[in-house]
Design an enzyme around this catalytic site. Sequence first.
Site, mmCIF file in Angstrom:
data_model
loop_
_atom_site.group_PDB
_atom_site.id
_atom_site.type_symbol
_atom_site.label_atom_id
_atom_site.label_comp_id
_atom_site.label_asym_id
_atom_site.label_seq_id
_atom_site.Cartn_x
_atom_site.Cartn_y
_atom_site.Cartn_z
ATOM 1 C CB CYS A 96 26.977 32.355 38.519
ATOM 2 S SG CYS A 96 28.203 31.302 39.335
ATOM 3 C CB CYS A 139 31.442 33.275 40.289
ATOM 4 S SG CYS A 139 31.249 31.907 39.136
#
Length: 75
Positions: free
Chosen positions: A10, A13
């Site tokens: 994501c 991340c």
Amino acid sequence: MNIEILGMGCEKCKKLYTATEQAVNEKSINAHIKEVKDIKQIMQYGIMSTPALVIDGKVKISGKVLSKDEIKQLL
């Protein structure tokens, strides 16, 4: 030093990965940074939310994105 960024890829991340790279470079640390996206591997760490930062096998944070300077303090 082995550093793992746990998460499914994501945006948070990716931000944690980038901040970690910057912190490692600024501190001139010899480290291997790896993204771990496999849910089974992530679950082995017992975290409930991602992203997570693991340094040498120990979970340092989970569920939030640290700044580059915060990461430097953990290194």
